[in-house]
Design a protein around this motif. Structure first.
Motif, PDB file in Angstrom:
ATOM      1  N   CYS A  91       0.838  -1.206   0.000  1.00  0.00           N
ATOM      2  CA  CYS A  91       0.000   0.000   0.000  1.00  0.00           C
ATOM      3  C   CYS A  91       0.873   1.257   0.000  1.00  0.00           C
ATOM      4  N   ASP A  92       1.344   1.629  -1.187  1.00  0.00           N
ATOM      5  CA  ASP A  92       2.215   2.797  -1.322  1.00  0.00           C
ATOM      6  C   ASP A  92       1.613   3.863  -2.238  1.00  0.00           C
ATOM      7  N   GLY A  93       0.354   3.706  -2.618  1.00  0.00           N
ATOM      8  CA  GLY A  93      -0.308   4.664  -3.492  1.00  0.00           C
ATOM      9  C   GLY A  93      -0.103   4.393  -4.972  1.00  0.00           C
ATOM     10  N   ALA A  94       0.800   3.480  -5.317  1.00  0.00           N
ATOM     11  CA  ALA A  94       1.047   3.144  -6.727  1.00  0.00           C
ATOM     12  C   ALA A  94       0.145   1.997  -7.148  1.00  0.00           C
ATOM     13  N   GLU A  95      -0.081   1.874  -8.465  1.00  0.00           N
ATOM     14  CA  GLU A  95      -0.873   0.761  -8.982  1.00  0.00           C
ATOM     15  C   GLU A  95       0.025  -0.465  -9.107  1.00  0.00           C
ATOM     16  N   HIS A  96      -0.464  -1.600  -8.626  1.00  0.00           N
ATOM     17  CA  HIS A  96       0.260  -2.867  -8.670  1.00  0.00           C
ATOM     18  C   HIS A  96      -0.623  -3.938  -9.301  1.00  0.00           C
ATOM     19  N   ARG A  97      -0.017  -4.995  -9.828  1.00  0.00           N
ATOM     20  CA  ARG A  97      -0.743  -6.161 -10.355  1.00  0.00           C
ATOM     21  C   ARG A  97      -0.919  -7.176  -9.242  1.00  0.00           C
ATOM     22  N   TRP A  98      -2.027  -7.895  -9.289  1.00  0.00           N
ATOM     23  CA  TRP A  98      -2.235  -9.039  -8.411  1.00  0.00           C
ATOM     24  C   TRP A  98      -2.587 -10.244  -9.274  1.00  0.00           C
ATOM     25  N   THR A  99      -2.185 -11.414  -8.801  1.00  0.00           N
ATOM     26  CA  THR A  99      -2.528 -12.674  -9.449  1.00  0.00           C
ATOM     27  C   THR A  99      -2.772 -13.696  -8.354  1.00  0.00           C
ATOM     28  N   ASN A 100      -3.925 -14.332  -8.392  1.00  0.00           N
ATOM     29  CA  ASN A 100      -4.271 -15.381  -7.432  1.00  0.00           C
ATOM     30  C   ASN A 100      -4.574 -16.668  -8.187  1.00  0.00           C
ATOM     31  N   SER A 101      -4.099 -17.783  -7.647  1.00  0.00           N
ATOM     32  CA  SER A 101      -4.367 -19.094  -8.246  1.00  0.00           C
ATOM     33  C   SER A 101      -4.808 -20.058  -7.163  1.00  0.00           C
ATOM     34  N   GLU A 102      -5.650 -20.982  -7.549  1.00  0.00           N
ATOM     35  CA  GLU A 102      -6.134 -22.015  -6.623  1.00  0.00           C
ATOM     36  C   GLU A 102      -6.514 -23.237  -7.440  1.00  0.00           C
ATOM     37  N   LYS A 103      -6.089 -24.394  -6.974  1.00  0.00           N
ATOM     38  CA  LYS A 103      -6.460 -25.631  -7.655  1.00  0.00           C
ATOM     39  C   LYS A 103      -7.788 -26.112  -7.090  1.00  0.00           C
ATOM     40  N   ARG A 104      -8.769 -26.212  -7.963  1.00  0.00           N
ATOM     41  CA  ARG A 104     -10.098 -26.732  -7.621  1.00  0.00           C
ATOM     42  C   ARG A 104     -10.179 -28.136  -8.195  1.00  0.00           C
ATOM     43  N   THR A 105     -11.093 -28.926  -7.694  1.00  0.00           N
ATOM     44  CA  THR A 105     -11.310 -30.257  -8.245  1.00  0.00           C
ATOM     45  C   THR A 105     -11.640 -30.124  -9.724  1.00  0.00           C
ATOM     46  N   ALA A 106     -10.961 -30.903 -10.563  1.00  0.00           N
ATOM     47  CA  ALA A 106     -11.203 -30.839 -12.007  1.00  0.00           C
ATOM     48  C   ALA A 106     -12.694 -31.026 -12.281  1.00  0.00           C
ATOM     49  N   GLY A 107     -13.255 -30.178 -13.127  1.00  0.00           N
ATOM     50  CA  GLY A 107     -14.675 -30.242 -13.457  1.00  0.00           C
ATOM     51  C   GLY A 107     -15.543 -29.329 -12.611  1.00  0.00           C
ATOM     52  N   THR A 108     -14.989 -28.739 -11.540  1.00  0.00           N
ATOM     53  CA  THR A 108     -15.762 -27.816 -10.708  1.00  0.00           C
ATOM     54  C   THR A 108     -16.145 -26.579 -11.498  1.00  0.00           C
ATOM     55  N   LEU A 109     -15.193 -26.069 -12.274  1.00  0.00           N
ATOM     56  CA  LEU A 109     -15.423 -24.906 -13.125  1.00  0.00           C
ATOM     57  C   LEU A 109     -15.120 -25.304 -14.569  1.00  0.00           C
ATOM     58  N   ALA A 110     -15.709 -24.590 -15.508  1.00  0.00           N
ATOM     59  CA  ALA A 110     -15.527 -24.903 -16.927  1.00  0.00           C
ATOM     60  C   ALA A 110     -15.181 -23.625 -17.684  1.00  0.00           C
ATOM     61  N   PRO A 111     -14.542 -23.757 -18.834  1.00  0.00           N
ATOM     62  CA  PRO A 111     -14.302 -22.569 -19.656  1.00  0.00           C
ATOM     63  C   PRO A 111     -15.635 -21.897 -19.983  1.00  0.00           C
ATOM     64  N   GLY A 112     -15.616 -20.560 -20.043  1.00  0.00           N
ATOM     65  CA  GLY A 112     -16.822 -19.808 -20.373  1.00  0.00           C
ATOM     66  C   GLY A 112     -17.069 -18.676 -19.406  1.00  0.00           C
ATOM     67  N   ALA A 113     -18.298 -18.214 -19.362  1.00  0.00           N
ATOM     68  CA  ALA A 113     -18.675 -17.071 -18.529  1.00  0.00           C
ATOM     69  C   ALA A 113     -18.562 -17.418 -17.047  1.00  0.00           C
ATOM     70  N   ALA A 114     -18.083 -16.440 -16.274  1.00  0.00           N
ATOM     71  CA  ALA A 114     -17.954 -16.593 -14.825  1.00  0.00           C
ATOM     72  C   ALA A 114     -18.086 -15.204 -14.202  1.00  0.00           C
ATOM     73  N   HIS A 115     -18.283 -15.181 -12.890  1.00  0.00           N
ATOM     74  CA  HIS A 115     -18.400 -13.924 -12.155  1.00  0.00           C
ATOM     75  C   HIS A 115     -17.333 -13.915 -11.070  1.00  0.00           C
ATOM     76  N   VAL A 116     -16.534 -12.852 -11.011  1.00  0.00           N
ATOM     77  CA  VAL A 116     -15.428 -12.746 -10.062  1.00  0.00           C
ATOM     78  C   VAL A 116     -15.666 -11.587  -9.107  1.00  0.00           C
ATOM     79  N   GLU A 117     -15.291 -11.797  -7.859  1.00  0.00           N
ATOM     80  CA  GLU A 117     -15.263 -10.723  -6.874  1.00  0.00           C
ATOM     81  C   GLU A 117     -13.847 -10.650  -6.318  1.00  0.00           C
ATOM     82  N   ALA A 118     -13.249  -9.459  -6.368  1.00  0.00           N
ATOM     83  CA  ALA A 118     -11.929  -9.223  -5.792  1.00  0.00           C
ATOM     84  C   ALA A 118     -12.077  -8.202  -4.671  1.00  0.00           C
ATOM     85  N   THR A 119     -11.360  -8.436  -3.571  1.00  0.00           N
ATOM     86  CA  THR A 119     -11.452  -7.565  -2.410  1.00  0.00           C
ATOM     87  C   THR A 119     -10.060  -7.200  -1.931  1.00  0.00           C
TER      88      THR A 119
END
Length: 148
Positions: A91-119
């Motif tokens: 938190c220094d007032g500059a813009e930074h990139r974030w990247t989050n990854s998580e392994k879910r059980t295969a088949g839980t999510l599929a390619p296509g439309a999704a809704h994301v919330e970042a906090t």
């Protein structure tokens, strides 16, 4: 009064304070600062093994506790959200990139439309050291999960 009861009473009182209206107002109050932001990229990535990667940018100012960028994704039923990692924020007032990854059980999510919330959330010390969440920014966005 035995020490165990005193500790129990003190713990109970602290937990009640966590849910008091003033604590809720404190935790949501920072969302009104327009210089603190979090964004979500229009595409996320879904690997064959079920690993989901989401990304975006954030900007935040001074802090008193650790700050994290958390993210979650839903697909289909909006009541079912899957947490997708978390990363430390600077938190220094500059813009930074974030990247989050998580392994879910295969088949839980599929390619296509999704809704994301970042906090963008700070664990702010209060009540004698018990951390309270202080929300700096939040973004909800429809994205496309891309295979690969």
């Amino acid at each position: 009064m035995p020490l165990r009861q005193v500790i129990g009473a003190a713990t109970g009182a602290a937990l009640l304070l966590l849910f008091a209206p003033s604590a809720v107002a404190l935790s949501v109050g920072a969302l009104s600062d327009p210089s603190e932001t979090v964004t979500v990229d229009a595409t996320g990535h879904l690997a064959a093994d079920g690993t989901v990667t989401l990304s975006g940018t954030y900007r935040c100012l001074g802090r008193t506790g650790p700050v994290l960028v958390s993210s979650s994704v839903s697909q289909g039923d909006p009541r079912i959200r899957y947490g997708i990692g978390g990363s430390a924020a600077v938190c220094d007032g500059a813009e930074h990139r974030w990247t989050n990854s998580e392994k879910r059980t295969a088949g839980t999510l599929a390619p296509g439309a999704a809704h994301v919330e970042a906090t963008l959330m700070e664990l702010s010390p209060a009540l004698g050291g018990l951390p309270l969440p202080l929300f700096h920014a939040m973004q909800q966005q429809d994205i496309t999960l891309m295979q690969g």
